[in-house]
Design a protein around this motif. Sequence first.
Motif, short mmCIF file in Angstrom:
data_model
loop_
_atom_site.label_atom_id
_atom_site.label_comp_id
_atom_site.label_asym_id
_atom_site.label_seq_id
_atom_site.Cartn_x
_atom_site.Cartn_y
_atom_site.Cartn_z
N TYR A 1 8.56 15.82 -6.47
CA TYR A 1 9.44 15.09 -5.54
C TYR A 1 10.40 14.17 -6.31
O TYR A 1 11.55 14.00 -5.93
CB TYR A 1 8.61 14.28 -4.54
N ILE B 1 1.59 11.54 2.48
CA ILE B 1 3.04 11.33 2.32
C ILE B 1 3.68 12.59 1.76
O ILE B 1 4.76 13.01 2.20
CB ILE B 1 3.33 10.10 1.42
N GLU B 2 3.01 13.23 0.80
CA GLU B 2 3.54 14.48 0.24
C GLU B 2 3.68 15.54 1.34
O GLU B 2 4.70 16.23 1.41
CB GLU B 2 2.60 15.01 -0.84
N ASN B 3 2.65 15.64 2.18
CA ASN B 3 2.70 16.62 3.27
C ASN B 3 3.85 16.32 4.22
O ASN B 3 4.51 17.22 4.72
CB ASN B 3 1.37 16.66 4.04
N ALA C 1 1.09 4.12 -2.82
CA ALA C 1 0.85 5.54 -2.52
C ALA C 1 2.05 6.38 -2.89
O ALA C 1 1.91 7.49 -3.43
CB ALA C 1 0.54 5.69 -1.02
N LEU C 2 3.24 5.83 -2.63
CA LEU C 2 4.46 6.56 -2.98
C LEU C 2 4.54 6.78 -4.50
O LEU C 2 5.03 7.79 -4.97
CB LEU C 2 5.68 5.79 -2.48
N LEU D 1 6.62 14.71 3.37
CA LEU D 1 7.86 15.03 2.65
C LEU D 1 8.16 16.52 2.71
O LEU D 1 9.32 16.94 2.78
CB LEU D 1 7.76 14.57 1.19
N LEU E 1 -3.61 8.79 0.82
CA LEU E 1 -2.37 8.44 1.50
C LEU E 1 -1.19 9.12 0.82
O LEU E 1 -0.26 9.61 1.49
CB LEU E 1 -2.19 6.91 1.48
N ALA E 2 -1.23 9.18 -0.50
CA ALA E 2 -0.16 9.87 -1.24
C ALA E 2 -0.07 11.33 -0.83
O ALA E 2 1.03 11.88 -0.68
CB ALA E 2 -0.41 9.75 -2.75
N ILE F 1 -5.68 5.32 -1.80
CA ILE F 1 -4.25 5.44 -2.08
C ILE F 1 -3.87 6.91 -2.33
O ILE F 1 -2.85 7.38 -1.85
CB ILE F 1 -3.89 4.58 -3.32
N LYS F 2 -4.73 7.58 -3.05
CA LYS F 2 -4.42 8.98 -3.39
C LYS F 2 -4.39 9.86 -2.14
O LYS F 2 -3.59 10.78 -2.06
CB LYS F 2 -5.45 9.52 -4.38
N GLU G 1 2.17 7.44 -6.30
CA GLU G 1 1.17 8.44 -6.71
C GLU G 1 1.56 9.86 -6.32
O GLU G 1 0.81 10.80 -6.58
CB GLU G 1 -0.18 8.11 -6.04
N ILE G 2 2.69 10.01 -5.67
CA ILE G 2 3.04 11.36 -5.20
C ILE G 2 3.44 12.24 -6.38
O ILE G 2 3.73 11.76 -7.47
CB ILE G 2 4.16 11.34 -4.13
N THR H 1 0.84 -1.20 0.00
CA THR H 1 0.00 0.00 0.00
C THR H 1 0.87 1.25 0.00
O THR H 1 0.63 2.20 -0.74
CB THR H 1 -0.90 0.02 1.26
#
Lengths: 208, 185
Positions: free
Chosen positions: A17, B124-126, A9-10, B128, B120-121, B117-118, A12-13, A5
Amino acid sequence: MTTKTFSQALGEIGDKYITEANEYVAVSKKFRWNWKAVAACVAVAILFFGAIPFLHNNTNAPIGSPFVLTAYAVDVDNTISAVEMKEGENIPVSFFEANNGLKGFVFSHRATNSQNHVSFSIMTDGSQATIGQQIEAINGLELSKDNIYVFYIPAQDQPSPYSVPLTIEDEASNSIALLNVVVEKTEDGYIARIDNIAIYEKTNEPEK
Amino acid sequence: MEDEKIIELFFARSEQAIKELDTKYGKTCHKLSYNILHNDLDAEECVNDAYLGTWNAIPPQRPNPLLTFLCKIVRNLSITRHHANTAMKRNSTYDVALEEIEGCLSSTVTIEKELEIKELALIIENFLDTLSVENRVIFMRRYWFSDTYSDIAQRVGLTEKNVSVRLTRTRKQMREYLLERGVLV
């Protein structure tokens, strides 16, 4: 959460980045510690200031860690802030003008021994300056004899970030700290951070 | 050759575009795929499939930067291939990197199914965004590109030990960040 998961998700960033990680060029790559250069730098500093503050015993040595580096900035209300830097933390810094007209960023660290005068180390383009101009005062700053002030003048044709290698000695613990300070221009002004710090025990043996 | 010119070749439907793409970014793509698959042949196939994907996507797309676009395709294809290779021994850098981060993600109660997922992405961006540029690059190189510590150390000009310590700290920070936001419970 499973690693799958997380991996999805990674994936989709945002592109920024990935681009950043692809295009990143290490600032520290521009500077490699060279022991001969460090030794030469320290020697020049000693000669430059006309004093040998850390080579003799002095019972009036200032109290406090000499490895604390302070950055100076002019705040929006024109007050001066002096903030102790920690590795990786971004600290605002500003240009200061010295009495002789030079403009640069100011950092300070404790002198290992008491001095009779305020000490300055003028640096430019990551190396000890050879401009032959002494500094006696910096506009807006109250200077202490207990500190050694580093006056860093970025090269005119060099864009930020700037890399400022610093050497701080501690006679008491017979150690030497090598720091790499990075100064970057941001939308809100300049920031500085300690990008790398390494502490070594001093030795009389030559570097192999 | 500049990216713009390569893209122009794609728009002109010239096969030279693929050759130029391979010349400029072939090694990078192969390394990325190999880090995930740990197999030269599979990696080569994935990279070739990525070139085909790029050929199909341009036009109408005009990606900028081209390398990021290409890397995303390579990574997606490689991960898909990786999951398809169920019999493959789990020894790629991708596996090792994911096993490494598993400790900070695992929880007896999981709610990831409820979390898109989006979304969560975005979290993760926040996260980062809270990191310094250098730590962010180290994190991305490790967990997006599946680079080895050695590769990362060389890229960012640090020692492998320093990279390892920074990644440990970042993983800890990320775990706390995800816990605070209820992603992990």
